[in-house]
Design a protein around this motif. Structure first.
Motif, PDB file in Angstrom:
ATOM      1  N   ARG A 162      -3.851  -0.820  10.942  1.00 30.95           N
ATOM      2  CA  ARG A 162      -5.120  -1.560  10.858  1.00 30.95           C
ATOM      3  C   ARG A 162      -5.166  -2.491   9.648  1.00 30.95           C
ATOM      4  NH1 ARG A 162     -10.877   1.537  11.704  1.00 30.95           N
ATOM      5  NH2 ARG A 162     -12.301  -0.150  11.112  1.00 30.95           N
ATOM      6  N   LEU A 163      -4.547  -2.060   8.550  1.00 32.42           N
ATOM      7  CA  LEU A 163      -4.615  -2.831   7.302  1.00 32.42           C
ATOM      8  C   LEU A 163      -3.398  -3.729   7.078  1.00 32.42           C
ATOM      9  CD1 LEU A 163      -6.004  -0.077   4.894  1.00 32.42           C
ATOM     10  CD2 LEU A 163      -7.249  -2.033   5.843  1.00 32.42           C
ATOM     11  N   SER A 164      -2.501  -3.808   8.055  1.00 30.81           N
ATOM     12  CA  SER A 164      -1.267  -4.571   7.886  1.00 30.81           C
ATOM     13  C   SER A 164      -1.290  -5.864   8.683  1.00 30.81           C
ATOM     14  CB  SER A 164      -0.058  -3.738   8.327  1.00 30.81           C
ATOM     15  OG  SER A 164       0.126  -2.631   7.476  1.00 30.81           O
TER      16      SER A 164
ATOM     17  N   LEU B  66     -10.845   0.209   0.962  1.00 33.81           N
ATOM     18  CA  LEU B  66      -9.912  -0.924   0.870  1.00 33.81           C
ATOM     19  C   LEU B  66     -10.212  -1.956   1.947  1.00 33.81           C
ATOM     20  CD1 LEU B  66      -6.471   0.840   0.211  1.00 33.81           C
ATOM     21  CD2 LEU B  66      -7.981  -0.260  -1.451  1.00 33.81           C
ATOM     22  N   GLU B  67     -10.527  -1.483   3.147  1.00 30.82           N
ATOM     23  CA  GLU B  67     -10.838  -2.416   4.228  1.00 30.82           C
ATOM     24  C   GLU B  67     -12.101  -3.215   3.895  1.00 30.82           C
ATOM     25  OE1 GLU B  67     -10.760  -2.217   9.009  1.00 30.82           O
ATOM     26  OE2 GLU B  67     -12.148  -0.802   8.052  1.00 30.82           O
TER      27      GLU B  67
ATOM     28  N   LEU C  13       0.854  -1.181   0.000  1.00 35.58           N
ATOM     29  CA  LEU C  13       0.000   0.000   0.000  1.00 35.58           C
ATOM     30  C   LEU C  13       0.889   1.229   0.000  1.00 35.58           C
ATOM     31  CD1 LEU C  13      -2.717   1.510   0.334  1.00 35.58           C
ATOM     32  CD2 LEU C  13      -2.456   1.192   2.814  1.00 35.58           C
TER      33      LEU C  13
ATOM     34  N   TRP D  92      -4.521   3.833  10.007  1.00 36.49           N
ATOM     35  CA  TRP D  92      -5.018   2.949   8.966  1.00 36.49           C
ATOM     36  C   TRP D  92      -3.954   1.964   8.503  1.00 36.49           C
ATOM     37  CZ3 TRP D  92      -9.656   1.580   7.590  1.00 36.49           C
ATOM     38  CH2 TRP D  92     -10.729   2.416   7.899  1.00 36.49           C
TER      39      TRP D  92
ATOM     40  N   LEU E  29      -9.202   4.600   2.133  1.00 30.88           N
ATOM     41  CA  LEU E  29      -8.722   3.537   3.028  1.00 30.88           C
ATOM     42  C   LEU E  29      -9.849   2.683   3.594  1.00 30.88           C
ATOM     43  CD1 LEU E  29      -5.914   5.624   4.719  1.00 30.88           C
ATOM     44  CD2 LEU E  29      -5.555   3.498   3.419  1.00 30.88           C
TER      45      LEU E  29
ATOM     46  N   GLY F 285      -6.366  -5.880   1.967  1.00 35.36           N
ATOM     47  CA  GLY F 285      -5.213  -6.287   2.766  1.00 35.36           C
ATOM     48  C   GLY F 285      -5.302  -7.754   3.135  1.00 35.36           C
ATOM     49  N   PRO F 286      -4.551  -8.172   4.129  1.00 36.46           N
ATOM     50  CA  PRO F 286      -3.595  -7.339   4.855  1.00 36.46           C
ATOM     51  C   PRO F 286      -2.345  -7.071   4.017  1.00 36.46           C
ATOM     52  CG  PRO F 286      -3.452  -9.596   5.643  1.00 36.46           C
ATOM     53  CD  PRO F 286      -4.589  -9.548   4.665  1.00 36.46           C
TER      54      PRO F 286
END
Length: 221
Positions: free
Chosen positions: A154-156, A125-126, A62, A151, A122, A131-132
């Motif tokens: 959160r997304l990793s 995307l979630e 990302l 974010w 973002l 992700g992740p």
């Protein structure tokens, strides 16, 4: 040493370590011709991003802040087989230039450039389950860095690497008279990184063709 010396050393290192790359040179020329601000990462920093993607074995990346796609291409070149990169850009004109550059680099099937405010994109995307992510590169408006950090974590996935660029601000980071939104944003970002229970981090100052700056790098636990 003065700034011109830093740039001369950068040039020497790039000539010694980096192969000639017509595509990347064309990307920078395209960015200049389109009137984009000359704030791309340097060639050496771009090569660092490629290596970082390879070292981490990243397959999902990302990027927050595309500009003309120069750093995007470097990151995408470091992806493993089947890897994907999502890059978020606020300015439609910048995104248009970036997409042309990504196509020039033969990476259209790898890179997804999305237009809009990152704080709007973002959450999308979630919801999409994009992700992740294995690697997140934050290089956008500095005032937004604290929220981008939330974010990014959160997304990793655990073990992901987060990189925040331009965190030294030419030394204004520690100047009490420097109170613009970018400096305030970076200060808050760094404090949040240091206090975050899931992050182990450091920061490095850099000098070179881009002047005096630096980046923060964190591992998500």
């Amino acid at each position: 040493m003065q700034r011109q010396d830093w740039a001369a050393v950068d040039d020497h290192l790039a000539r010694a370590l980096l192969p000639a790359d017509e595509v990347l040179e064309q990307v920078l020329e395209e960015n200049r011709a389109a009137g984009l601000p000359p704030i791309d990462v340097s060639p050496l920093q771009g090569a660092f991003l490629t290596l970082l993607a390879r070292i981490t074995g990243a397959r999902r990346v990302l990027e927050i802040g595309t500009l003309g796609g120069y750093s995007t291409i470097h990151l995408a070149r470091g992806l493993g087989d089947g890897g994907r990169l999502v890059s978020l850009e606020f300015e439609p004109r910048h995104a248009e230039v970036a997409r042309r550059n990504v196509e020039r680099a033969g990476l259209t099937g790898v890179v997804d450039v999305r237009v809009g405010a990152a704080l709007d994109t973002l959450p999308v995307l979630e919801r999409e389950g994009a992700g992740p992510f294995d690697l997140v590169f934050i290089d956008a408006d500095k005032g937004g860095y604290p929220q981008y950090l939330q974010w990014a974590v959160r997304l990793s996935r655990p073990g992901a690497v987060l990189v925040g660029d331009n965190v030294v601000r030419g030394g204004r980071l520690v100047d009490p008279a420097a109170d613009d939104p970018g400096v305030r944003g970076v200060r808050t970002f760094l404090d949040a990184v240091g206090a975050h229970p899931r992050l182990t981090a450091t920061a490095l100052q850099t000098v070179g063709a881009k002047g005096w700056d630096g980046f923060a790098i964190a591992l998500v636990d």
